[in-house]
Motif scaffolding. Structure first.
Motif, PDB file in Angstrom:
ATOM      1  N   SER A   1       2.742   2.241   5.166  1.00  0.00           N
ATOM      2  CA  SER A   1       2.276   3.546   4.735  1.00  0.00           C
ATOM      3  C   SER A   1       1.961   4.317   6.015  1.00  0.00           C
ATOM      4  O   SER A   1       1.702   3.712   7.065  1.00  0.00           O
ATOM      5  CB  SER A   1       1.032   3.366   3.853  1.00  0.00           C
ATOM      6  OG  SER A   1       0.439   4.617   3.593  1.00  0.00           O
TER       7      SER A   1
ATOM      8  N   THR B   1       1.890   4.280  -0.618  1.00  0.00           N
ATOM      9  CA  THR B   1       0.690   3.433  -0.528  1.00  0.00           C
ATOM     10  C   THR B   1       1.155   1.988  -0.386  1.00  0.00           C
ATOM     11  O   THR B   1       2.266   1.750   0.089  1.00  0.00           O
ATOM     12  CB  THR B   1      -0.263   3.628  -1.745  1.00  0.00           C
ATOM     13  OG1 THR B   1       0.274   2.968  -2.899  1.00  0.00           O
ATOM     14  CG2 THR B   1      -0.507   5.084  -2.042  1.00  0.00           C
TER      15      THR B   1
ATOM     16  N   TYR C   1      -6.027  -1.717   3.581  1.00  0.00           N
ATOM     17  CA  TYR C   1      -5.384  -0.400   3.604  1.00  0.00           C
ATOM     18  C   TYR C   1      -6.423   0.710   3.799  1.00  0.00           C
ATOM     19  O   TYR C   1      -6.246   1.598   4.642  1.00  0.00           O
ATOM     20  CB  TYR C   1      -4.625  -0.234   2.284  1.00  0.00           C
ATOM     21  CG  TYR C   1      -3.835   1.034   2.136  1.00  0.00           C
ATOM     22  CD1 TYR C   1      -3.010   1.499   3.147  1.00  0.00           C
ATOM     23  CD2 TYR C   1      -3.890   1.763   0.947  1.00  0.00           C
ATOM     24  CE1 TYR C   1      -2.268   2.656   2.992  1.00  0.00           C
ATOM     25  CE2 TYR C   1      -3.144   2.909   0.775  1.00  0.00           C
ATOM     26  CZ  TYR C   1      -2.341   3.364   1.803  1.00  0.00           C
ATOM     27  OH  TYR C   1      -1.612   4.499   1.651  1.00  0.00           O
TER      28      TYR C   1
ATOM     29  N   SER D   1      -1.519   1.165  -5.331  1.00  0.00           N
ATOM     30  CA  SER D   1      -2.826   1.644  -4.848  1.00  0.00           C
ATOM     31  C   SER D   1      -3.041   3.131  -5.106  1.00  0.00           C
ATOM     32  O   SER D   1      -4.057   3.680  -4.672  1.00  0.00           O
ATOM     33  CB  SER D   1      -2.956   1.364  -3.343  1.00  0.00           C
ATOM     34  OG  SER D   1      -2.887  -0.016  -3.104  1.00  0.00           O
TER      35      SER D   1
ATOM     36  N   ILE E   1      -6.456   5.472  -4.380  1.00  0.00           N
ATOM     37  CA  ILE E   1      -6.417   6.638  -3.475  1.00  0.00           C
ATOM     38  C   ILE E   1      -6.950   7.872  -4.199  1.00  0.00           C
ATOM     39  O   ILE E   1      -7.735   8.655  -3.651  1.00  0.00           O
ATOM     40  CB  ILE E   1      -4.961   6.879  -2.975  1.00  0.00           C
ATOM     41  CG1 ILE E   1      -4.527   5.750  -2.040  1.00  0.00           C
ATOM     42  CG2 ILE E   1      -4.806   8.236  -2.317  1.00  0.00           C
ATOM     43  CD1 ILE E   1      -5.193   5.731  -0.680  1.00  0.00           C
TER      44      ILE E   1
END
Ligand SMILES: Cc1cc2nc3c(=O)[nH]c(=O)nc-3n(C[C@H](O)[C@H](O)[C@H](O)COP(=O)(O)O)c2cc1C
Ligand SMILES: [Fe+2]
Ligand SMILES: [Fe+2]
Length: 402
Positions: free
Chosen positions: A37, A51, A60, A88, A92
């Motif tokens: 990413s 992601t 992350y 994800s 986020i």
């Protein structure tokens, strides 16, 4: 933590996965895998590109935080929706409630379906060639459907000559410290690229070719895929490798895949290999389908020019592991191969030969040679194998000359 500024204000924030045994629950990962990413920072806005898988979400967020600790993220560009990159997204959105998700109409539909995310101003829908301005820096989007899913697109930053290519030019193998190809030995990643392409993207060669043609004119110093190294020094090598595989172009070599319960079919496989070697072919790869990893069989079949498949008869059918392998070949629309078959039976002479022929017909592969052995190799088998090997090598020569 592999944070890296690739060029000014473009950062790698991906993660490594050294835990998962099988990618897509199918493909072994002896060297792990990375989910890449990136953050692109403009003077005014900040964009996150794709992601990572859900298992690595904590790492992350640490990576994102170390780059964007005092800024919000304005855009999330979703180039590809397979959950290894999209899982994800909900996290986020929770962390950055005002973030706008950038995708094409298919992407947006998929996000709603997978993650049930909606709301006013949540999405910014883009079409082929559209762009967004981050303040002194522009992201432009190119739709590249079926590289690897229908919604796939790529994102280009013209001033930085950077392309975020999604799964295209991706490879298995985690990133061991360095991120950019020029800072590492890439031999494992290049070899894993054959396996990644063959197993994951293999079916979509014509779409990969279209995408490569479409993007050929873009200024490029860096290709940033969603798996494996960022390509800089080796862009030409990697693009050529993928273009070759996408066109089903292969290297001279013989791959023998066989299934055998009690060794009789295996014995014929060994005899075939010996005769082909005696005819001067040096690259011969043998896979006992019960023993070899499916991803390695698929990769070798993709990579080399000649495929010989042998099977014992199993309740009137192909030996199960050979059937799985042939299904994988058909799924990937394997073409431009010299193809030959051998089979072993005790009471149903035509069963397996017929099944292999059906595959060959559906796949439009001419059968260059076919050998049938009853129970075990007998007095006539050595002569028959010799003839079989001659026919295969003859067909290889004809293909190489074409
Ligand atoms: C479980 C099992 C099922 C089989 N089914 C068939 C069959 O349907 N038709 C047939 O001609 N032979 C059948 N055979 C015989 C084998 O295909 C073959 O002749 C013999 O096993 C030699 O191959 P191999 O030593 O490579 O396993 C069967 C054998 C086994 C063990
Ligand atoms: Fe994918
Ligand atoms: Fe992927």
């Amino acid at each position: 933590m592999n944070i890296k500024e690739i060029v000014k204000d473009i950062f790698y924030v991906g993660v490594n996965d050294r835990v998962k045994h099988r990618f897509e629950a199918l493909w072994q990962l002896p060297y792990g895998v990375s989910y890449n990413s990136y953050i692109v920072a403009g003077n005014e806005k900040l964009a996150l590109i794709d992601t990572v898988c859900i298992e690595e979400v904590r790492q992350y967020f640490n990576n994102i935080g170390s780059i964007a600790s005092d800024r919000t993220i304005d855009y999330l560009v979703v180039n590809h929706m397979e959950p290894d990159h999209s899982a994800s997204i909900p996290e986020i959105v929770m962390a950055y409630p005002d973030i706008r998700i950038v995708g094409n109409s298919k992407t947006i539909e998929m996000i709603k379906g997978f993650y049930h995310i909606d709301g006013p101003d949540r999405y910014l829908e883009v079409k082929d060639g559209d762009s967004i301005d981050l303040g002194g820096r522009t992201l432009r989007f190119y739709l590249t459907p079926m590289v690897h899913w229908p919604e796939t697109m790529m994102t280009h930053v013209e001033d930085a000559r950077v392309l975020f290519s999604g799964d295209a030019f991706g490879t298995f193998g985690a990133l061991n410290g360095a991120v950019i190809d020029r800072d590492m030995e890439t031999d494992v990643h290049i070899s894993e690229m054959y396996r990644y392409y063959s197993c994951i993207v293999g079916k979509y060669g014509r779409f990969v070719e279209k995408a490569i043609q479409k993007l050929a004119a873009l200024p490029l110093s860096y290709i940033c895929p969603t798996h494996g190294p960022v390509w800089n020094e080796k862009i030409t090598e990697v693009v050529e490798l993928v273009a070759r595989l996408a066109a089903y172009k292969s290297e001279p070599g013989v791959v023998i895949v066989y299934g055998s319960m009690y060794g009789n079919t295996a014995e014929v496989a060994e005899m075939i290999a010996r005769e082909i070697a005696a005819l001067g072919i040096k690259r011969i790869i043998m896979h006992n389908a019960s023993h070899s990893d499916m991803s390695c069989m698929i990769t070798d079949a993709f990579r080399y020019s000649t495929l010989i498949v042998g099977s014992a008869t199993y309740s009137m059918r192909l030996f199960p592991e050979v059937e799985s392998f042939m299904n994988a070949m058909e799924t990937r629309e394997i073409k431009n191969k010299v193809f030959a078959t051998f089979s072993n039976f005790t009471w149903a002479a035509g069963a397996v030969t017929g099944k292999l022929k059906e595959y060959a017909e559906r796949m439009k592969l001419p059968v260059s040679a076919s050998l049938l052995v009853k129970q075990s190799a007998g007095a006539s088998t050595p002569v028959e194998v010799k003839e079989f090997a001659l026919q295969v090598v003859e067909a290889m020569k004809t293909m190489e000359e074409a």
